[in-house]
Design a protein around this motif. Structure first.
Motif, PDB file in Angstrom:
ATOM      1  N   UNK A  21      14.459  13.377  -5.200  1.00  0.00           N
ATOM      2  CA  UNK A  21      13.402  13.180  -4.207  1.00  0.00           C
ATOM      3  C   UNK A  21      12.926  11.738  -4.257  1.00  0.00           C
ATOM      4  N   UNK A  22      12.761  11.148  -3.086  1.00  0.00           N
ATOM      5  CA  UNK A  22      12.137   9.817  -3.025  1.00  0.00           C
ATOM      6  C   UNK A  22      10.764   9.938  -2.384  1.00  0.00           C
ATOM      7  N   UNK A  23       9.756   9.417  -3.075  1.00  0.00           N
ATOM      8  CA  UNK A  23       8.405   9.336  -2.535  1.00  0.00           C
ATOM      9  C   UNK A  23       8.007   7.874  -2.585  1.00  0.00           C
ATOM     10  N   UNK A  24       7.997   7.211  -1.434  1.00  0.00           N
ATOM     11  CA  UNK A  24       7.775   5.767  -1.352  1.00  0.00           C
ATOM     12  C   UNK A  24       8.764   5.043  -2.268  1.00  0.00           C
ATOM     13  N   UNK A  25       8.289   4.400  -3.330  1.00  0.00           N
ATOM     14  CA  UNK A  25       9.179   3.636  -4.210  1.00  0.00           C
ATOM     15  C   UNK A  25       9.511   4.380  -5.504  1.00  0.00           C
ATOM     16  N   UNK A  26       9.233   5.678  -5.544  1.00  0.00           N
ATOM     17  CA  UNK A  26       9.485   6.466  -6.756  1.00  0.00           C
ATOM     18  C   UNK A  26      10.617   7.468  -6.511  1.00  0.00           C
ATOM     19  N   UNK A  27      11.526   7.542  -7.467  1.00  0.00           N
ATOM     20  CA  UNK A  27      12.576   8.564  -7.425  1.00  0.00           C
ATOM     21  C   UNK A  27      12.283   9.616  -8.484  1.00  0.00           C
ATOM     22  N   UNK A  28      12.302  10.868  -8.058  1.00  0.00           N
ATOM     23  CA  UNK A  28      12.161  12.006  -8.965  1.00  0.00           C
ATOM     24  C   UNK A  28      13.529  12.664  -9.056  1.00  0.00           C
ATOM     25  N   UNK A  29      14.082  12.705 -10.263  1.00  0.00           N
ATOM     26  CA  UNK A  29      15.402  13.290 -10.476  1.00  0.00           C
ATOM     27  C   UNK A  29      15.291  14.485 -11.413  1.00  0.00           C
ATOM     28  N   UNK A  86       6.916  15.886  -7.853  1.00  0.00           N
ATOM     29  CA  UNK A  86       6.596  15.080  -6.672  1.00  0.00           C
ATOM     30  C   UNK A  86       5.120  15.212  -6.306  1.00  0.00           C
ATOM     31  N   UNK A  87       4.574  16.410  -6.476  1.00  0.00           N
ATOM     32  CA  UNK A  87       3.148  16.645  -6.173  1.00  0.00           C
ATOM     33  C   UNK A  87       2.255  15.816  -7.095  1.00  0.00           C
ATOM     34  N   UNK A  88       2.701  15.573  -8.326  1.00  0.00           N
ATOM     35  CA  UNK A  88       1.892  14.806  -9.284  1.00  0.00           C
ATOM     36  C   UNK A  88       1.762  13.337  -8.899  1.00  0.00           C
ATOM     37  N   UNK A  89       2.576  12.892  -7.946  1.00  0.00           N
ATOM     38  CA  UNK A  89       2.545  11.491  -7.527  1.00  0.00           C
ATOM     39  C   UNK A  89       1.484  11.223  -6.476  1.00  0.00           C
ATOM     40  N   UNK A  90       0.946  12.279  -5.878  1.00  0.00           N
ATOM     41  CA  UNK A  90      -0.010  12.119  -4.772  1.00  0.00           C
ATOM     42  C   UNK A  90      -1.436  11.917  -5.331  1.00  0.00           C
ATOM     43  N   UNK A  92      19.438  23.404 -19.948  1.00  0.00           N
ATOM     44  CA  UNK A  92      18.917  22.069 -20.236  1.00  0.00           C
ATOM     45  C   UNK A  92      18.336  21.514 -18.942  1.00  0.00           C
ATOM     46  N   UNK A  93      17.012  21.436 -18.891  1.00  0.00           N
ATOM     47  CA  UNK A  93      16.310  20.902 -17.731  1.00  0.00           C
ATOM     48  C   UNK A  93      15.873  19.478 -18.033  1.00  0.00           C
ATOM     49  N   UNK A  94      16.237  18.545 -17.176  1.00  0.00           N
ATOM     50  CA  UNK A  94      15.887  17.139 -17.368  1.00  0.00           C
ATOM     51  C   UNK A  94      15.141  16.627 -16.145  1.00  0.00           C
ATOM     52  N   UNK A  95      13.978  16.027 -16.378  1.00  0.00           N
ATOM     53  CA  UNK A  95      13.164  15.452 -15.309  1.00  0.00           C
ATOM     54  C   UNK A  95      12.936  13.973 -15.596  1.00  0.00           C
ATOM     55  N   UNK A  96      13.183  13.147 -14.587  1.00  0.00           N
ATOM     56  CA  UNK A  96      12.938  11.716 -14.729  1.00  0.00           C
ATOM     57  C   UNK A  96      12.215  11.212 -13.493  1.00  0.00           C
ATOM     58  N   UNK A  97      11.174  10.412 -13.698  1.00  0.00           N
ATOM     59  CA  UNK A  97      10.464   9.771 -12.598  1.00  0.00           C
ATOM     60  C   UNK A  97      10.455   8.266 -12.839  1.00  0.00           C
ATOM     61  N   UNK A  98      10.851   7.512 -11.834  1.00  0.00           N
ATOM     62  CA  UNK A  98      10.963   6.057 -11.986  1.00  0.00           C
ATOM     63  C   UNK A  98      10.394   5.370 -10.754  1.00  0.00           C
ATOM     64  N   UNK A  99       9.423   4.481 -10.982  1.00  0.00           N
ATOM     65  CA  UNK A  99       8.835   3.689  -9.909  1.00  0.00           C
ATOM     66  C   UNK A  99       9.551   2.343  -9.852  1.00  0.00           C
ATOM     67  N   UNK A 109       0.832  -1.215   0.000  1.00  0.00           N
ATOM     68  CA  UNK A 109       0.000   0.000   0.000  1.00  0.00           C
ATOM     69  C   UNK A 109       0.864   1.261   0.000  1.00  0.00           C
ATOM     70  N   UNK A 110       0.514   2.199  -0.868  1.00  0.00           N
ATOM     71  CA  UNK A 110       1.259   3.447  -0.985  1.00  0.00           C
ATOM     72  C   UNK A 110       2.307   3.436  -2.076  1.00  0.00           C
ATOM     73  N   UNK A 111       2.730   2.253  -2.495  1.00  0.00           N
ATOM     74  CA  UNK A 111       3.722   2.160  -3.550  1.00  0.00           C
ATOM     75  C   UNK A 111       3.048   2.285  -4.924  1.00  0.00           C
TER      76      UNK A 111
END
Length: 233
Positions: free
Chosen positions: A187-195, A229-233, A107-114, A53-55
């Motif tokens: 940033x780590x939110x549960x099992x997701x890393x936002x870089x 990170x807010x988009x993950x909630x 150059x702005x790079x955003x990566x989100x990985x669960x 739960x939460x992941x």
């Protein structure tokens, strides 16, 4: 500058490849479990092979995670946007924003990985522990790069109260006379890393670029990270 970016991220690509292999192994285990993936009873001392739960099993679209108002505020001018193809399906999403209008190059790079449950992870092997391991490895690598790495040691600042774990970092790269300042937020939110990484070209061998405000780079990277990170909630 782009070549320097590729060099400094080679170790991230290698780490990502190892994580992908491990995640694929975990996925096979999940498929073999009766009833398929899903939270299950956990026996103390055993490895967790299901999402808890939460992941999260997937992440939102990275390009849509950052409001247009934030993009315009921190990347003024004509902004190019690209969405690199993910290697982990719906579990990963990335987006790049570029401004190339001398004297400004960004150059702005955003990566989100669960992350998925991983038998090679520390702790109980859960998806969250897999993400914790990746977070710790990234922080160690940027704080104290290996001796054979071209990366400079970063100035790292902890960001308490942001996600479950977070830090910001600042590096200055010198490559053949070019100087690039790079702000990173992880940033780590549960099992997701936002870089988030933001490159600012301080000086180049061609054209007239710079100067760069390091504090402005850090503020921009932090704003994009907060939005993602807010988009993950």
């Amino acid at each position: 500058m782009r070549a320097a970016a590729r060099k400094r991220r080679r170790w991230l690509v290698l780490a990502g490849g190892l994580v992908t292999v491990a995640a694929a192994t975990a996925a096979v285990v999940l498929l073999l479990l009766p009833g398929g993936p899903g939270p299950a009873a956990v026996t103390p001392g055993t490895l967790i092979t299901t999402f808890q739960p939460g992941e999260l099993r997937q992440v939102p679209n990275a390009c849509g995670a950052v409001p247009t108002a934030i993009v315009r505020q921190y990347l003024p001018g004509k902004v190019g946007q690209a969405s690199p193809l993910p290697v982990d399906g719906a579990a990963e999403s990335a987006c790049n924003w570029t401004v190339d209008q001398p004297p400004v190059y960004r150059l702005m790079e955003l990566n989100m990985l669960a992350y998925a449950p991983n038998g090679l992870a520390s702790g109980d092997g859960s998806a969250t522990f897999a993400a914790i391991d990746a977070y710790d490895s990234t922080q160690q690598g940027i704080s104290d790069p290996p001796k054979n790495s071209p990366d400079p040691r970063a100035t790292v600042t902890s960001l308490p109260g942001f996600g479950n774990q977070a830090f910001s970092a600042l590096q200055v790269f010198h490559d053949g006379g070019a100087i690039t300042d790079v702000a990173t937020v992880l940033v780590r939110y549960h099992n997701v890393l936002v870089t988030v990484t933001l490159d600012g070209l301080e000086h180049s061998n061609r054209g007239s670029y710079g100067p760069v405000s390091q504090s402005a780079l850090s503020a921009a990277a932090l704003a994009f990270a907060h939005a993602a990170e807010a988009s993950l909630h």
